[in-house]
Design a protein around this motif. Structure first.
Motif, PDB file in Angstrom:
ATOM      1  N   ILE A 251       7.138   4.792  -9.291  1.00 39.27           N
ATOM      2  CA  ILE A 251       7.980   5.183  -8.139  1.00 39.27           C
ATOM      3  C   ILE A 251       9.378   4.723  -8.509  1.00 39.27           C
ATOM      4  N   THR A 252      10.254   5.658  -8.831  1.00 39.88           N
ATOM      5  CA  THR A 252      11.555   5.222  -9.352  1.00 39.88           C
ATOM      6  C   THR A 252      12.625   6.295  -9.170  1.00 39.88           C
ATOM      7  N   VAL A 253      13.848   5.833  -8.997  1.00 32.12           N
ATOM      8  CA  VAL A 253      15.000   6.700  -9.207  1.00 32.12           C
ATOM      9  C   VAL A 253      15.453   6.374 -10.624  1.00 32.12           C
ATOM     10  N   PRO A 254      15.162   7.261 -11.606  1.00 33.14           N
ATOM     11  CA  PRO A 254      15.486   6.912 -13.000  1.00 33.14           C
ATOM     12  C   PRO A 254      16.981   6.635 -13.159  1.00 33.14           C
TER      13      PRO A 254
ATOM     14  N   LEU B  66      17.119  -7.042   1.138  1.00 30.22           N
ATOM     15  CA  LEU B  66      15.948  -7.371   0.328  1.00 30.22           C
ATOM     16  C   LEU B  66      15.385  -6.049  -0.190  1.00 30.22           C
ATOM     17  N   SER B  67      15.101  -6.003  -1.485  1.00 28.81           N
ATOM     18  CA  SER B  67      14.647  -4.760  -2.092  1.00 28.81           C
ATOM     19  C   SER B  67      13.228  -4.917  -2.611  1.00 28.81           C
ATOM     20  N   ALA B  68      12.265  -4.377  -1.890  1.00 26.07           N
ATOM     21  CA  ALA B  68      10.865  -4.386  -2.352  1.00 26.07           C
ATOM     22  C   ALA B  68      10.192  -3.068  -1.971  1.00 26.07           C
ATOM     23  N   VAL B  69      11.001  -2.023  -1.853  1.00 27.19           N
ATOM     24  CA  VAL B  69      10.541  -0.655  -1.575  1.00 27.19           C
ATOM     25  C   VAL B  69       9.596  -0.682  -0.366  1.00 27.19           C
ATOM     26  N   CYS B  70       8.422  -0.095  -0.475  1.00 27.36           N
ATOM     27  CA  CYS B  70       7.557   0.036   0.718  1.00 27.36           C
ATOM     28  C   CYS B  70       6.999  -1.299   1.192  1.00 27.36           C
ATOM     29  N   SER B  71       7.068  -2.331   0.340  1.00 24.85           N
ATOM     30  CA  SER B  71       6.613  -3.659   0.762  1.00 24.85           C
ATOM     31  C   SER B  71       7.753  -4.475   1.359  1.00 24.85           C
ATOM     32  N   GLY B  72       8.928  -3.883   1.498  1.00 28.13           N
ATOM     33  CA  GLY B  72      10.120  -4.631   1.910  1.00 28.13           C
ATOM     34  C   GLY B  72       9.977  -5.344   3.238  1.00 28.13           C
TER      35      GLY B  72
ATOM     36  N   GLY C 244      20.707   6.692 -13.784  1.00 25.78           N
ATOM     37  CA  GLY C 244      21.615   7.831 -13.938  1.00 25.78           C
ATOM     38  C   GLY C 244      21.224   9.039 -13.119  1.00 25.78           C
ATOM     39  N   GLU C 245      20.068   9.004 -12.472  1.00 25.72           N
ATOM     40  CA  GLU C 245      19.636  10.157 -11.670  1.00 25.72           C
ATOM     41  C   GLU C 245      19.804   9.880 -10.189  1.00 25.72           C
ATOM     42  N   ARG C 246      19.735  10.957  -9.418  1.00 24.48           N
ATOM     43  CA  ARG C 246      19.988  10.842  -7.991  1.00 24.48           C
ATOM     44  C   ARG C 246      18.702  10.726  -7.171  1.00 24.48           C
ATOM     45  N   TYR C 247      17.635  11.365  -7.702  1.00 24.81           N
ATOM     46  CA  TYR C 247      16.440  11.523  -6.875  1.00 24.81           C
ATOM     47  C   TYR C 247      15.245  10.672  -7.318  1.00 24.81           C
ATOM     48  N   LEU C 248      14.404  10.409  -6.330  1.00 27.51           N
ATOM     49  CA  LEU C 248      13.169   9.642  -6.512  1.00 27.51           C
ATOM     50  C   LEU C 248      12.117  10.465  -7.258  1.00 27.51           C
ATOM     51  N   ARG C 249      11.409   9.818  -8.174  1.00 26.17           N
ATOM     52  CA  ARG C 249      10.248  10.445  -8.814  1.00 26.17           C
ATOM     53  C   ARG C 249       9.027   9.575  -8.540  1.00 26.17           C
ATOM     54  N   MET C 250       7.910  10.198  -8.215  1.00 30.31           N
ATOM     55  CA  MET C 250       6.703   9.405  -7.931  1.00 30.31           C
ATOM     56  C   MET C 250       5.492  10.024  -8.607  1.00 30.31           C
ATOM     57  N   GLU C 251       4.742   9.189  -9.336  1.00 34.89           N
ATOM     58  CA  GLU C 251       3.449   9.618  -9.907  1.00 34.89           C
ATOM     59  C   GLU C 251       2.393   9.353  -8.839  1.00 34.89           C
ATOM     60  N   GLY C 252       2.280  10.296  -7.903  1.00 34.61           N
ATOM     61  CA  GLY C 252       1.486  10.070  -6.696  1.00 34.61           C
ATOM     62  C   GLY C 252       0.049   9.674  -6.946  1.00 34.61           C
ATOM     63  N   ARG C 253      -0.615  10.399  -7.845  1.00 38.62           N
ATOM     64  CA  ARG C 253      -2.032  10.146  -8.080  1.00 38.62           C
ATOM     65  C   ARG C 253      -2.266   8.721  -8.605  1.00 38.62           C
ATOM     66  N   GLU C 254      -1.430   8.322  -9.582  1.00 39.39           N
ATOM     67  CA  GLU C 254      -1.574   6.990 -10.177  1.00 39.39           C
ATOM     68  C   GLU C 254      -1.256   5.890  -9.150  1.00 39.39           C
ATOM     69  N   VAL C 255      -0.232   6.152  -8.328  1.00 41.64           N
ATOM     70  CA  VAL C 255       0.116   5.164  -7.286  1.00 41.64           C
ATOM     71  C   VAL C 255      -1.051   5.002  -6.320  1.00 41.64           C
ATOM     72  N   TYR C 256      -1.628   6.124  -5.947  1.00 37.90           N
ATOM     73  CA  TYR C 256      -2.771   6.126  -5.028  1.00 37.90           C
ATOM     74  C   TYR C 256      -3.900   5.254  -5.597  1.00 37.90           C
ATOM     75  N   THR C 257      -4.198   5.498  -6.873  1.00 39.50           N
ATOM     76  CA  THR C 257      -5.306   4.779  -7.517  1.00 39.50           C
ATOM     77  C   THR C 257      -5.058   3.275  -7.528  1.00 39.50           C
ATOM     78  N   ARG C 258      -3.803   2.891  -7.723  1.00 39.24           N
ATOM     79  CA  ARG C 258      -3.504   1.450  -7.773  1.00 39.24           C
ATOM     80  C   ARG C 258      -3.376   0.849  -6.370  1.00 39.24           C
ATOM     81  N   ALA C 259      -2.971   1.681  -5.400  1.00 43.81           N
ATOM     82  CA  ALA C 259      -2.692   1.149  -4.060  1.00 43.81           C
ATOM     83  C   ALA C 259      -3.950   0.604  -3.386  1.00 43.81           C
TER      84      ALA C 259
ATOM     85  N   GLY D 224       3.821  -0.676  -2.630  1.00 46.08           N
ATOM     86  CA  GLY D 224       4.801   0.348  -2.973  1.00 46.08           C
ATOM     87  C   GLY D 224       5.499   0.094  -4.293  1.00 46.08           C
ATOM     88  N   GLY D 225       6.662   0.712  -4.425  1.00 48.66           N
ATOM     89  CA  GLY D 225       7.423   0.702  -5.672  1.00 48.66           C
ATOM     90  C   GLY D 225       7.678  -0.713  -6.165  1.00 48.66           C
ATOM     91  N   GLY D 226       7.707  -0.817  -7.482  1.00 47.16           N
ATOM     92  CA  GLY D 226       7.935  -2.134  -8.110  1.00 47.16           C
ATOM     93  C   GLY D 226       7.076  -2.338  -9.352  1.00 47.16           C
TER      94      GLY D 226
END
Ligand code: UT7
Length: 325
Positions: A196-199, A111-117, A201-216, A305-307
């Motif tokens: 919160i995404t691995v774009p 099941l894939s729901a990132v931090c809410s998994g 074709g890319e290998r690594y995770l990118r996170m817009e921390g401040r915006e995620v915080y505000t929405r969380a 989390g991510g999604g």
């Protein structure tokens, strides 16, 4: 999800943390960061990191076996693995986990729901047990974020850790209702998919921390309120609030808005960092070990989390002793 035929009861709890600890000072030796920044901004002091040869499946199988042992069981009807970091894109991790646990033949899916998994998985498990589809479901949250975190990106490298936690959900149970999963509620908002995404074709995770915080914060507060209301609890009736361990400041802000005193908020982020889908079961085991959860306690679990995804569960704490691998 509250009007099924059967009661769904949490009967076992298990964990697996990799042996290797990486402290903030360890990270500050190779990144432009400091213990003071990391600890004051996130509450994290250390995290566990799996050796390169250890996959998510191995961590998941160890936590799953520990949860079965905690429940006094040797098998289950379904193995559900919530993970953001499967060892392969295809096939799912869960069949390998079931086989590693000696349960070849058992139904298994990811099941894939990132931090809410984990909360999503608990919701699915509860619904399947309530409906009579399964008599027992093992819900595992397992992550190896070290595989997708850019070691050079200080904004994510200091946050995440590896680990796994699992619960067994079974049909029936205690006549007093201890362990009963009373209600779950889930949500998502795809407008935030790039936060919160691995774009591609890319290998690594990118996170817009401040915006995620505000929405969380508002999403977690809303979800926790809704699940409590659905079972007739006022926020003040909650004995233990176990939120996804993303940032201590997020947990504190959510608790403040719910009017919950700090002693009712479970926080083990200092020791393990953000372990995504593994975070809530690891926090539950941490709290149970320290006597912070007593049988019959009214517990609310809330993740974000991510999604973007979020979700909550309301349950009565069981008489359970966690097993650690
Ligand atoms: O688990 C899924 C859900 N995820 C979350 O909920 C994560 C939510 N977000 C957060 O927890 C926080 O946003 C972070 C902990 C990720 C970041 O904290 P922040 O207070 O939001 O910091 P920021 O990203 O706004 O950065 C503030 C400053 C920046 O410098 P300037 O632009 O002010 O000069 C960053 O470059 O801090 C800098 N910074 C760092 N400095 C030292 C960012 N990372 C670091 C670092 N060490 N590791």
């Amino acid at each position: 999800m509250s009007d099924g035929t059967y009661t769904a009861t949490l009967t076992g709890l298990g964990t697996c943390l990799p042996a290797r600890t990486v402290t903030n000072d360890d990270l500050a030796r190779r990144l432009d960061t400091s213990h003071a920044w990391i600890h004051s901004r996130t509450g994290i002091a250390r995290r566990r990191v799996a050796d390169p040869g250890t996959g998510t499946a191995e961590l998941a199988a160890a936590a799953g076996s520990a949860a079965l042992a905690s429940a006094g069981r040797t098998s289950c009807d379904l193995v559900l693995v919530a993970t953001t970091t499967p060892d392969r894109a295809c096939p799912a991790t869960a069949p390998r986990v079931a086989t590693a646990m000696g349960l070849t033949g058992t139904a298994a899916f990811d099941l894939s729901a990132v931090c809410s998994g984990f909360v999503y998985g608990l919701s699915v498990a509860t619904a399947m047990v309530r409906a009579g589809t399964c008599a027992s479901v093992l819900v595992v949250g397992a992550e190896r974020y070290s595989a997708i975190v850019d070691p050079e990106d200080r904004s994510t490298a200091v946050i995440f850790g590896d680990g796994a936690g699992a619960v067994l959900v079974e049909r029936g149970g205690d006549p007093a209702g201890r362990g009963a999963v009373l209600h779950t509620e889930l949500g998502s908002d795809g407008t935030g998919e790039d936060l919160i995404t691995v774009p591609p074709g890319e290998r690594y995770l990118r996170m817009e921390g401040r915006e995620v915080y505000t929405r969380a914060v508002p999403a977690m507060v809303g979800s926790a309120r809704r699940v409590a209301e659905a079972v007739g609890w006022l926020p003040g009736d909650i004995d233990a609030f176990v939120g996804h361990q993303a940032n201590l400041r997020i947990l504190e802000a959510v608790a403040k808005r719910l009017d919950l005193p700090p002693e009712r908020v479970v926080a083990n982020i200092e020791d393990v960092g953000n372990t995504a889908a593994a975070s809530i079961p690891l926090a539950l085991a941490w709290a149970a070990d320290r006597g912070r959860l007593a049988p019959g306690d009214r517990v609310v679990l809330t993740a974000f989390g991510g999604g973007l995804t979020w979700g909550s569960a309301a349950l009565l704490w069981p008489d359970v002793r966690p097993v650690h691998h």
